[in-house]
Design a protein around this motif. Structure first.
Motif, PDB file in Angstrom:
ATOM      1  N   LEU A 159     -85.308 -10.694-102.042  1.00 46.53           N
ATOM      2  CA  LEU A 159     -85.725 -12.129-102.360  1.00 46.53           C
ATOM      3  C   LEU A 159     -85.178 -13.354-101.790  1.00 46.53           C
ATOM      4  CD1 LEU A 159     -86.241 -11.760-106.212  1.00 46.53           C
ATOM      5  CD2 LEU A 159     -88.120 -11.580-104.499  1.00 46.53           C
ATOM      6  N   GLY A 160     -85.532 -14.253-101.281  1.00 50.10           N
ATOM      7  CA  GLY A 160     -85.191 -15.438-100.950  1.00 50.10           C
ATOM      8  C   GLY A 160     -85.116 -16.319-102.075  1.00 50.10           C
ATOM      9  N   MET A 161     -84.459 -17.485-102.079  1.00 47.39           N
ATOM     10  CA  MET A 161     -84.623 -18.556-103.173  1.00 47.39           C
ATOM     11  C   MET A 161     -84.837 -19.889-102.744  1.00 47.39           C
ATOM     12  SD  MET A 161     -82.134 -19.818-106.310  1.00 47.39           S
ATOM     13  CE  MET A 161     -81.111 -20.730-105.073  1.00 47.39           C
ATOM     14  N   GLY A 162     -86.253 -20.389-102.905  1.00 53.60           N
ATOM     15  CA  GLY A 162     -86.475 -21.808-102.340  1.00 53.60           C
ATOM     16  C   GLY A 162     -85.588 -22.824-103.163  1.00 53.60           C
ATOM     17  N   PRO A 163     -85.420 -23.960-102.450  1.00 53.22           N
ATOM     18  CA  PRO A 163     -84.405 -25.012-103.173  1.00 53.22           C
ATOM     19  C   PRO A 163     -84.731 -25.478-104.490  1.00 53.22           C
ATOM     20  CG  PRO A 163     -85.244 -25.672-100.734  1.00 53.22           C
ATOM     21  CD  PRO A 163     -86.140 -24.448-101.180  1.00 53.22           C
ATOM     22  N   ASP A 164     -85.964 -25.138-104.804  1.00 53.92           N
ATOM     23  CA  ASP A 164     -86.415 -25.566-106.234  1.00 53.92           C
ATOM     24  C   ASP A 164     -86.347 -24.469-107.119  1.00 53.92           C
ATOM     25  OD1 ASP A 164     -88.158 -23.610-105.334  1.00 53.92           O
ATOM     26  OD2 ASP A 164     -90.077 -24.697-105.909  1.00 53.92           O
ATOM     27  N   GLY A 165     -85.602 -23.413-106.727  1.00 49.26           N
ATOM     28  CA  GLY A 165     -85.190 -21.921-107.664  1.00 49.26           C
ATOM     29  C   GLY A 165     -86.343 -21.152-107.521  1.00 49.26           C
ATOM     30  N   HIS A 166     -87.421 -21.144-106.867  1.00 51.51           N
ATOM     31  CA  HIS A 166     -88.425 -20.076-106.909  1.00 51.51           C
ATOM     32  C   HIS A 166     -88.070 -19.033-106.036  1.00 51.51           C
ATOM     33  CE1 HIS A 166     -89.991 -21.288-102.643  1.00 51.51           C
ATOM     34  NE2 HIS A 166     -90.268 -20.145-102.638  1.00 51.51           N
ATOM     35  N   ALA A 167     -88.616 -17.958-106.591  1.00 44.37           N
ATOM     36  CA  ALA A 167     -88.334 -16.530-106.088  1.00 44.37           C
ATOM     37  C   ALA A 167     -89.802 -15.895-105.987  1.00 44.37           C
ATOM     38  CB  ALA A 167     -87.424 -15.497-106.826  1.00 44.37           C
ATOM     39  N   ALA A 168     -89.646 -14.965-104.651  1.00 47.49           N
ATOM     40  CA  ALA A 168     -91.181 -14.256-104.487  1.00 47.49           C
ATOM     41  C   ALA A 168     -91.926 -15.921-104.408  1.00 47.49           C
ATOM     42  CB  ALA A 168     -91.673 -13.406-105.286  1.00 47.49           C
ATOM     43  N   SER A 169     -93.252 -15.585-105.160  1.00 48.20           N
ATOM     44  CA  SER A 169     -94.025 -17.076-105.272  1.00 48.20           C
ATOM     45  C   SER A 169     -93.992 -17.350-106.610  1.00 48.20           C
ATOM     46  CB  SER A 169     -95.441 -16.557-104.643  1.00 48.20           C
ATOM     47  OG  SER A 169     -95.188 -16.878-103.150  1.00 48.20           O
ATOM     48  N   ALA A 207     -87.101  -2.989-110.994  1.00 45.48           N
ATOM     49  CA  ALA A 207     -86.710  -2.359-109.606  1.00 45.48           C
ATOM     50  C   ALA A 207     -85.264  -1.809-109.828  1.00 45.48           C
ATOM     51  CB  ALA A 207     -86.228  -3.570-108.553  1.00 45.48           C
ATOM     52  N   ARG A 208     -84.738  -0.875-108.933  1.00 45.71           N
ATOM     53  CA  ARG A 208     -83.621  -0.232-109.288  1.00 45.71           C
ATOM     54  C   ARG A 208     -82.701  -1.113-108.639  1.00 45.71           C
ATOM     55  NH1 ARG A 208     -84.184   5.494-109.666  1.00 45.71           N
ATOM     56  NH2 ARG A 208     -85.982   5.769-109.443  1.00 45.71           N
ATOM     57  N   CYS A 209     -83.042  -1.914-107.629  1.00 49.48           N
ATOM     58  CA  CYS A 209     -81.952  -3.072-107.116  1.00 49.48           C
ATOM     59  C   CYS A 209     -82.800  -4.309-106.613  1.00 49.48           C
ATOM     60  CB  CYS A 209     -81.322  -2.497-105.924  1.00 49.48           C
ATOM     61  SG  CYS A 209     -80.001  -3.899-105.392  1.00 49.48           S
ATOM     62  N   VAL A 210     -82.454  -5.350-106.881  1.00 46.81           N
ATOM     63  CA  VAL A 210     -82.999  -6.577-106.599  1.00 46.81           C
ATOM     64  C   VAL A 210     -81.700  -7.407-105.553  1.00 46.81           C
ATOM     65  CG1 VAL A 210     -84.053  -8.847-107.076  1.00 46.81           C
ATOM     66  CG2 VAL A 210     -84.706  -6.864-108.403  1.00 46.81           C
ATOM     67  N   ALA A 211     -82.034  -7.763-104.461  1.00 46.56           N
ATOM     68  CA  ALA A 211     -81.114  -8.615-103.983  1.00 46.56           C
ATOM     69  C   ALA A 211     -81.681  -9.756-103.126  1.00 46.56           C
ATOM     70  CB  ALA A 211     -80.504  -7.768-102.684  1.00 46.56           C
ATOM     71  N   PHE A 212     -81.050 -11.104-103.949  1.00 44.81           N
ATOM     72  CA  PHE A 212     -81.482 -12.265-103.354  1.00 44.81           C
ATOM     73  C   PHE A 212     -80.683 -12.562-102.091  1.00 44.81           C
ATOM     74  CE2 PHE A 212     -82.646 -13.122-107.609  1.00 44.81           C
ATOM     75  CZ  PHE A 212     -83.935 -13.841-107.315  1.00 44.81           C
ATOM     76  N   LEU A 213     -81.025 -13.305-101.071  1.00 47.94           N
ATOM     77  CA  LEU A 213     -80.324 -13.717 -99.797  1.00 47.94           C
ATOM     78  C   LEU A 213     -80.260 -15.188 -99.868  1.00 47.94           C
ATOM     79  CD1 LEU A 213     -81.018 -10.698 -99.398  1.00 47.94           C
ATOM     80  CD2 LEU A 213     -81.491 -11.689 -96.806  1.00 47.94           C
ATOM     81  N   VAL A 214     -79.496 -16.107-100.319  1.00 43.93           N
ATOM     82  CA  VAL A 214     -79.376 -17.389-100.175  1.00 43.93           C
ATOM     83  C   VAL A 214     -78.126 -18.061 -99.392  1.00 43.93           C
ATOM     84  CG1 VAL A 214     -79.272 -19.327-101.988  1.00 43.93           C
ATOM     85  CG2 VAL A 214     -79.975 -17.091-102.813  1.00 43.93           C
ATOM     86  N   SER A 215     -78.874 -19.023 -98.340  1.00 44.47           N
ATOM     87  CA  SER A 215     -78.112 -19.657 -97.297  1.00 44.47           C
ATOM     88  C   SER A 215     -78.564 -20.936 -97.189  1.00 44.47           C
ATOM     89  CB  SER A 215     -78.380 -18.759 -96.068  1.00 44.47           C
ATOM     90  OG  SER A 215     -77.877 -19.353 -94.899  1.00 44.47           O
ATOM     91  N   GLY A 216     -77.373 -21.856 -96.957  1.00 49.88           N
ATOM     92  CA  GLY A 216     -77.677 -23.223 -96.763  1.00 49.88           C
ATOM     93  C   GLY A 216     -77.512 -24.168 -97.920  1.00 49.88           C
ATOM     94  N   ILE A 217     -76.926 -25.248 -97.608  1.00 54.30           N
ATOM     95  CA  ILE A 217     -76.549 -26.454 -98.392  1.00 54.30           C
ATOM     96  C   ILE A 217     -77.606 -26.816 -99.315  1.00 54.30           C
ATOM     97  CG2 ILE A 217     -77.207 -28.204 -96.745  1.00 54.30           C
ATOM     98  CD1 ILE A 217     -74.087 -28.108 -99.269  1.00 54.30           C
ATOM     99  N   ASP A 218     -79.155 -26.906 -98.971  1.00 55.63           N
ATOM    100  CA  ASP A 218     -80.362 -27.089 -99.440  1.00 55.63           C
ATOM    101  C   ASP A 218     -80.380 -26.440-100.953  1.00 55.63           C
ATOM    102  OD1 ASP A 218     -80.901 -25.003 -97.714  1.00 55.63           O
ATOM    103  OD2 ASP A 218     -83.189 -25.383 -97.931  1.00 55.63           O
ATOM    104  N   LYS A 219     -79.582 -24.920-100.806  1.00 54.65           N
ATOM    105  CA  LYS A 219     -80.127 -24.095-102.058  1.00 54.65           C
ATOM    106  C   LYS A 219     -78.666 -24.306-103.045  1.00 54.65           C
ATOM    107  CE  LYS A 219     -83.270 -22.213 -99.542  1.00 54.65           C
ATOM    108  NZ  LYS A 219     -83.111 -21.049 -98.896  1.00 54.65           N
ATOM    109  N   ALA A 220     -77.791 -25.245-102.811  1.00 60.45           N
ATOM    110  CA  ALA A 220     -76.612 -25.306-103.564  1.00 60.45           C
ATOM    111  C   ALA A 220     -76.845 -25.639-104.785  1.00 60.45           C
ATOM    112  CB  ALA A 220     -75.724 -26.299-102.933  1.00 60.45           C
ATOM    113  N   GLU A 221     -77.682 -26.751-105.129  1.00 61.36           N
ATOM    114  CA  GLU A 221     -77.956 -27.116-106.396  1.00 61.36           C
ATOM    115  C   GLU A 221     -78.570 -26.096-107.226  1.00 61.36           C
ATOM    116  OE1 GLU A 221     -79.834 -30.968-106.767  1.00 61.36           O
ATOM    117  OE2 GLU A 221     -80.139 -30.966-108.789  1.00 61.36           O
TER     118      GLU A 221
END
Ligand code: 6PG
Length: 264
Positions: A159-169, A207-221
């Motif tokens: 999963l990625g994470m949007g700057p609004d905290g969304h995951a998947a859709s 799931a057996r495993c969920v992995a979030f990938l979060v990169s960048g200052i726009d995701k910090a908050e």
């Protein structure tokens, strides 16, 4: 890289299952660590269960991971035993520039020797998003041989994470967050003016495993709110992703982690 176990908060409740926070310095370090995890999970799943099931995400962060795996792991993975799905999709045909399937195909799947029959895309070209979601749910139920009321266990969901905290859709305060029994639903996202097709929380959390990938200052908050804040999960849906009997790993880079209270 350093990992540490922390308690994740959802709303007012502290959840007992610990999460695994892996802090990397640069985005490139993050992609490398996530690639190592994918390779480890695939190798282990194939050794233990004879196959590896993975759900891919859209977004620029996962895309960099796919590019890295395609470039470096091509010879080392049991591609014939690996089965690819998508955790969400934009409501567009597979050749559309916005298609998550197209992105993964171009960055990854077209560069590795995976049998075409191992790739299960969401049929988002269907003008009826709900029908596309229903069709994909049936694809999953058939592949995993699970009946009504049961949830398949993916070996790994990225999963990625949007700057609004969304995951998947699963966007903040959208109807799909309430879903309890379906695997896949169409989710109307008012701020985008479109439907998305998305895995539901019970499917993610099986799931057996969920992995979030979060990169960048726009995701910090959002990362701070998700891991340390008290806002309800409906406002930051990534907070609601908590596998009930699986691992949860957060791969974060220094910029994304810069508002964590324990920022290094
Ligand atoms: C999508 C996604 C979405 C994405 C995040 C993070 O279809 O866009 O599945 O959940 O992963 O928005 O995207 P970035 O990595 O590009 O910030």
């Amino acid at each position: 890289m350093c990992g540490r176990k922390i308690q994740q908060r959802t709303g007012r409740n502290v959840v007992s299952a610990p999460i695994d926070l892996r802090r990397l310095t640069t985005p490139q370090d993050l992609f490398q660590a996530a690639a190592d995890e994918v390779i480890h999970a695939a190798t282990e799943a194939v050794a233990q269960r004879g196959r590896f099931t993975i759900a891919l995400s859209g977004g620029s962060t996962p895309k960099n991971l796919y590019t890295l795996i395609a470039a470096n792991a091509s010879a080392n993975l049991p591609w014939a035993q690996m089965f690819f799905f998508w955790g969400d999709e934009r409501h567009v045909p597979p050749d559309d520039p916005d298609s998550n399937y197209r992105m993964a195909k171009e960055a990854f799947l077209s560069k590795i020797p995976v049998p075409p029959g191992n790739v299960f895309r969401i049929p988002a070209e269907n003008p009826d998003a709900a029908a596309a979601a229903e069709a994909y749910e049936q694809t999953l139920r058939k592949f995993f041989a699970v009946g009504a009321g049961e949830f398949p266990r993916f070996d790994l969901i990225l999963l990625g994470m949007g700057p609004d905290g969304h995951a998947a859709s699963l966007f903040p305060e959208t109807a799909a967050l309430q879903e309890k029994s379906r695997l896949v639903v169409a989710n109307w996202v008012e701020k985008l003016g479109t439907s998305r097709i998305t895995f539901t929380l019970p499917l993610l959390n099986a799931a057996r495993c969920v992995a979030f990938l979060v990169s960048g200052i726009d995701k910090a908050e959002a990362l701070h709110e998700v891991l340390e804040g008290n806002a309800p999960g409906e406002k930051y849906p990534s907070k609601l992703v908590q596998p009930s009997a699986g691992k949860l790993i957060w791969f974060v880079d220094r910029a994304a982690a810069s508002q964590l209270s324990t920022a290094a």
